[in-house]
Write a protein that holds these residues in place. Structure first.
Motif, PDB file in Angstrom:
ATOM      1  N   VAL A 168       0.852  -1.189   0.000  1.00 24.38           N
ATOM      2  CA  VAL A 168       0.000   0.000   0.000  1.00 24.38           C
ATOM      3  C   VAL A 168       0.887   1.238   0.000  1.00 24.38           C
ATOM      4  O   VAL A 168       1.903   1.286   0.696  1.00 24.38           O
ATOM      5  N   GLY A 169       0.528   2.240  -0.779  1.00 19.25           N
ATOM      6  CA  GLY A 169       1.284   3.478  -0.820  1.00 19.25           C
ATOM      7  C   GLY A 169       0.899   4.398   0.331  1.00 19.25           C
ATOM      8  O   GLY A 169      -0.168   4.268   0.932  1.00 19.25           O
ATOM      9  N   THR A 170       1.778   5.349   0.634  1.00 18.04           N
ATOM     10  CA  THR A 170       1.528   6.323   1.697  1.00 18.04           C
ATOM     11  C   THR A 170       1.626   7.736   1.129  1.00 18.04           C
ATOM     12  O   THR A 170       2.619   8.076   0.479  1.00 18.04           O
ATOM     13  N   VAL A 171       0.605   8.532   1.359  1.00 16.23           N
ATOM     14  CA  VAL A 171       0.606   9.940   0.963  1.00 16.23           C
ATOM     15  C   VAL A 171       0.760  10.773   2.229  1.00 16.23           C
ATOM     16  O   VAL A 171      -0.114  10.740   3.104  1.00 16.23           O
ATOM     17  N   VAL A 172       1.873  11.495   2.367  1.00 18.11           N
ATOM     18  CA  VAL A 172       2.146  12.295   3.554  1.00 18.11           C
ATOM     19  C   VAL A 172       1.830  13.757   3.262  1.00 18.11           C
ATOM     20  O   VAL A 172       2.295  14.312   2.263  1.00 18.11           O
ATOM     21  N   SER A 173       1.029  14.363   4.138  1.00 16.79           N
ATOM     22  CA  SER A 173       0.632  15.767   3.955  1.00 16.79           C
ATOM     23  C   SER A 173       0.857  16.537   5.244  1.00 16.79           C
ATOM     24  O   SER A 173       0.848  15.976   6.333  1.00 16.79           O
ATOM     25  N   ALA A 174       1.058  17.852   5.108  1.00 18.05           N
ATOM     26  CA  ALA A 174       1.140  18.760   6.254  1.00 18.05           C
ATOM     27  C   ALA A 174       0.144  19.883   6.035  1.00 18.05           C
ATOM     28  O   ALA A 174       0.118  20.502   4.971  1.00 18.05           O
ATOM     29  N   VAL A 175      -0.705  20.127   7.045  1.00 16.96           N
ATOM     30  CA  VAL A 175      -1.728  21.163   6.894  1.00 16.96           C
ATOM     31  C   VAL A 175      -1.325  22.468   7.557  1.00 16.96           C
ATOM     32  O   VAL A 175      -2.030  23.474   7.463  1.00 16.96           O
ATOM     33  N   HIS A 176      -0.185  22.473   8.270  1.00 16.00           N
ATOM     34  CA  HIS A 176       0.391  23.715   8.812  1.00 16.00           C
ATOM     35  C   HIS A 176      -0.605  24.515   9.650  1.00 16.00           C
ATOM     36  O   HIS A 176      -0.529  25.735   9.708  1.00 16.00           O
ATOM     37  N   ARG A 177      -1.548  23.826  10.287  1.00 15.56           N
ATOM     38  CA  ARG A 177      -2.514  24.468  11.179  1.00 15.56           C
ATOM     39  C   ARG A 177      -3.356  25.536  10.480  1.00 15.56           C
ATOM     40  O   ARG A 177      -3.950  26.398  11.113  1.00 15.56           O
ATOM     41  N   ARG A 178      -3.403  25.520   9.159  1.00  9.28           N
ATOM     42  CA  ARG A 178      -4.191  26.524   8.436  1.00  9.28           C
ATOM     43  C   ARG A 178      -5.423  25.874   7.832  1.00  9.28           C
ATOM     44  O   ARG A 178      -5.359  24.790   7.256  1.00  9.28           O
ATOM     45  N   SER A 179      -6.558  26.574   7.938  1.00  9.23           N
ATOM     46  CA  SER A 179      -7.821  26.042   7.435  1.00  9.23           C
ATOM     47  C   SER A 179      -7.767  25.804   5.934  1.00  9.23           C
ATOM     48  O   SER A 179      -8.293  24.822   5.432  1.00  9.23           O
ATOM     49  N   THR A 180      -7.104  26.724   5.199  1.00  7.85           N
ATOM     50  CA  THR A 180      -7.044  26.578   3.744  1.00  7.85           C
ATOM     51  C   THR A 180      -6.267  25.321   3.355  1.00  7.85           C
ATOM     52  O   THR A 180      -6.642  24.611   2.423  1.00  7.85           O
TER      53      THR A 180
END
Length: 344
Positions: free
Chosen positions: A94-106
């Motif tokens: 299974v692949g992994t997609v890593v994301s960071a939302v930086h505490r911002r709503s957008t």
């Protein structure tokens, strides 16, 4: 035209009866918000009437992806969690997609839109906060979610994987007390996070058990990052009667304390003992090597990945919340305090 005679209920048939396009029905089925309320109500009525069921398991099997989401990726403990998730994902193909939302709503909205497009098998959240609107959107997407909470977790009904933070705070302070320290500074994490409060409560419990008064003057706020540890360390060292030891609620803040000590021309542990929390890989290579509480970050990532893949297969989990054990790792940054005169 009705679909009563159809052998199999399809999105195309639903669209025909509702008088809308196939993409419009697909958006409703997949929880998209860009459909008018009246049209959505009509389509949902038809879906219910004809017993349409999403073929989620097939879609997820084809996706072969896990979404792993952090507030930020500039923390070494994030790397440890990723390492644990990747181990399981690789074994499961299974692949992994890593994301960071930086505490911002957008950023969070953009990630949610991407999640809809990817149709991931499951989501692992390592977030300190999540807006109610975003929580509702995740529920609409109907994907398995597991929260990893070394820095807290969103208020969603989902399985969580954490660590024994209270016990770790207790063990760290008991270690310092056993060496003879009685005036112990504490650099706390963000108070809004459960793990921060648990580490502080464990620290206070150890003081109370030893008959040592908990002095508010010795507690300084932090945010788990180097700079706050540096500032807190300076502040504690500037006290008329400074502590003989400092317990920082994260290794990164402990390294900040190291720099404050260095700038004062002092030495660890001769002039000040320091203990951290996490046992990041660099803890053993710092100078001196850092005594700390090991939080099994990679193992937490591993367990979260196994749990989310089980949920994606429709299996149940044994417990909605799992806490993995922390334990003390003694190195060279703590020692018996050296008597010194109080400052005038």
């Amino acid at each position: 035209m009705t679909i009563d005679g159809e052998r199999k209920i399809t999105i195309t048939a639903i669209a025909r009866e509702a008088g809308v396009s196939v993409p419009t029905v697909s958006r409703v089925v997949n929880g998209r918000s860009d459909v008018s309320p009246a049209t959505r109500a009509r389509i949902e009525e038809l879906l219910h009437e004809h017993g349409y069921r999403r073929r989620t398991s097939r879609r997820r099997d084809r996706a072969g992806l896990i979404d792993l989401v952090f507030n930020d990726l500039d923390s070494p403990w994030a790397v440890e969690i990723i390492r644990g998730v990747e181990e399981v994902a690789h074994a499961a193909a299974v692949g992994t997609v890593v994301s960071a939302v930086h505490r911002r709503s957008t950023s969070t909205r953009q990630w949610l839109e991407n999640l809809r497009t990817r149709a991931s098998d499951g989501v692992i959240l390592v977030l300190s906060t999540l807006q109610p609107t975003h929580q509702a959107e995740l529920r609409r997407l109907n994907v398995p979610i597991v929260a990893v909470d070394p820095a807290g977790g969103p208020a969603l009904e989902m399985p969580t994987v954490g660590a024994t933070n209270w016990a770790g705070g207790l063990a760290a302070t008991e270690h310092l007390i056993s060496q003879g320290h009685r005036r112990i500074g504490f650099v706390a994490g963000p108070p809004r996070l459960l793990c921060s409060r648990a580490r502080l409560d464990g620290h206070r419990a150890a003081l109370e058990a030893a008959g040592i008064d908990s002095d508010p003057e010795l507690v300084r706020p932090g945010d788990f990052y180097h700079e706050s540890g540096f500032q807190a360390g300076r502040s504690l060292l500037d006290l008329p009667d400074p502590p003989s030891a400092i317990f920082a609620a994260s290794d990164q803040m402990a390294f900040g304390v190291y720099e404050a000590v260095r700038q004062r021309g002092l030495r660890i542990p001769d002039d000040l003992s320091v203990i951290g929390f996490d046992d990041l890989p660099e803890a053993r290579w710092s100078s001196p090597p850092l005594t700390t509480i090991r939080q099994p970050l990679a193992e937490m990532g591993t367990l979260a990945a196994r749990t989310v893949l089980r949920l994606a297969k429709g299996e149940e989990v044994e417990s909605p919340r799992v806490e993995l054990a922390t334990h003390l790792v003694v190195r060279d940054s703590t020692a018996t305090p050296t008597p010194r005169p109080k400052r005038r």
